[in-house]
Design a protein around this motif. Structure first.
Motif, PDB file in Angstrom:
ATOM      1  N   LYS A 266      -4.031  -3.704  -8.529  1.00  0.00           N
ATOM      2  CA  LYS A 266      -3.720  -2.281  -8.704  1.00  0.00           C
ATOM      3  C   LYS A 266      -2.256  -1.979  -8.365  1.00  0.00           C
ATOM      4  CE  LYS A 266      -5.011   0.852  -5.579  1.00  0.00           C
ATOM      5  NZ  LYS A 266      -5.895   1.725  -4.782  1.00  0.00           N
TER       6      LYS A 266
ATOM      7  N   SER B  59      -8.340  -6.823  -5.469  1.00  0.00           N
ATOM      8  CA  SER B  59      -8.254  -5.665  -6.365  1.00  0.00           C
ATOM      9  C   SER B  59      -7.044  -4.794  -6.023  1.00  0.00           C
ATOM     10  CB  SER B  59      -9.547  -4.856  -6.353  1.00  0.00           C
ATOM     11  OG  SER B  59      -9.814  -4.350  -5.067  1.00  0.00           O
ATOM     12  N   ASP B  60      -6.677  -4.702  -4.743  1.00  0.00           N
ATOM     13  CA  ASP B  60      -5.464  -3.969  -4.352  1.00  0.00           C
ATOM     14  C   ASP B  60      -4.215  -4.643  -4.906  1.00  0.00           C
ATOM     15  OD1 ASP B  60      -6.811  -1.973  -3.026  1.00  0.00           O
ATOM     16  OD2 ASP B  60      -6.306  -2.687  -1.002  1.00  0.00           O
TER      17      ASP B  60
ATOM     18  N   SER C 129     -14.596 -10.826  -6.426  1.00  0.00           N
ATOM     19  CA  SER C 129     -13.361 -10.225  -5.973  1.00  0.00           C
ATOM     20  C   SER C 129     -13.618  -9.517  -4.658  1.00  0.00           C
ATOM     21  CB  SER C 129     -12.848  -9.231  -7.028  1.00  0.00           C
ATOM     22  OG  SER C 129     -11.579  -8.760  -6.666  1.00  0.00           O
ATOM     23  N   ASN C 130     -12.558  -9.121  -4.004  1.00  0.00           N
ATOM     24  CA  ASN C 130     -12.686  -8.304  -2.812  1.00  0.00           C
ATOM     25  C   ASN C 130     -11.587  -7.262  -2.835  1.00  0.00           C
ATOM     26  OD1 ASN C 130     -10.328  -9.500  -1.892  1.00  0.00           O
ATOM     27  ND2 ASN C 130     -11.371 -10.927  -0.544  1.00  0.00           N
ATOM     28  N   LYS C 131     -11.538  -6.422  -1.835  1.00  0.00           N
ATOM     29  CA  LYS C 131     -10.589  -5.316  -1.810  1.00  0.00           C
ATOM     30  C   LYS C 131      -9.149  -5.807  -1.838  1.00  0.00           C
ATOM     31  CE  LYS C 131      -9.433  -1.052   0.619  1.00  0.00           C
ATOM     32  NZ  LYS C 131      -8.431  -0.772  -0.359  1.00  0.00           N
TER      33      LYS C 131
ATOM     34  N   THR D 191       0.808  -1.220   0.000  1.00  0.00           N
ATOM     35  CA  THR D 191       0.000   0.000   0.000  1.00  0.00           C
ATOM     36  C   THR D 191       0.842   1.271   0.000  1.00  0.00           C
ATOM     37  OG1 THR D 191      -0.241  -0.156   2.405  1.00  0.00           O
ATOM     38  CG2 THR D 191      -2.032  -1.069   1.043  1.00  0.00           C
TER      39      THR D 191
END
Length: 173
Positions: free
Chosen positions: A147, A143-144, A138-140, A69
């Motif tokens: 990305k 997807s993170d 999907s979940n966060k 992150t």
């Protein structure tokens, strides 16, 4: 009935299970190659795809939530905001090499990625048309991973190999 099962499955997902998932590793590597390609295609004198040796650092970076992150669009910004980004990165890459090989094996067998004659990882022919792998469920976290892997690929494409090695305190072996 299926919605209840999926809802329960979503609630029970933990990070360890996600990070041990070979398919997710293949998706992370695909996103990295895609991010690399989208930046490198506009640079002259550079191949459009990452060398094989660079992809062994993707999963160790992406599978550490704090490190993942903290990835910005520039390496300097990323490193200045997370001083621990490079700590033990070479060791983590060595320990996770089997996961990376498994993810590559799956991506190659499903033709998501291909290995070129000069040992660069390239997008499979079908993935030139539709660049993004879209997942039905999907979940966060997933997807993170997509990305930030793509963003990491873009960062690697902006730098030459020696600069990446010096900045990240790693060696491509």
């Amino acid at each position: 009935m299926a919605r209840k099962i999926f809802k329960k499955l979503k609630e029970d997902i933990n990070l360890f299970d996600i990070y041990q998932n070979t398919a997710l590793g293949a998706i992370a590597l695909h996103s990295f190659v895609l991010g690399y390609y989208k930046v490198a295609i506009n640079k002259k004198g550079q191949t459009n795809f990452p060398p094989l040796k660079q992809v062994f650092f993707v999963l160790p970076i992406i599978y550490d939530n704090k490190t993942m992150t903290s990835i910005k669009n520039e390496l300097y910004t990323t490193l200045s905001q997370n001083k621990e980004f490079t700590l033990g990165l070479n060791d983590r890459a060595n320990k996770m090499s089997s996961q990376t090989f498994e993810a590559l094996n799956l991506a190659f067998s499903k033709k998501i990625l291909e290995l070129s004659e000069d040992y660069h990882i390239v997008l499979g022919n079908e993935f030139y048309k539709d660049f993004t792998i879209k997942l039905k469920y999907s979940n966060k976290v997933i997807s993170d991973i997509q990305k930030f892997s793509k963003r990491l690929g873009g960062i690697f494409a902006k730098k030459d190999e020696k600069t990446i090695q010096m900045d990240l305190n790693i060696t491509f072996g």
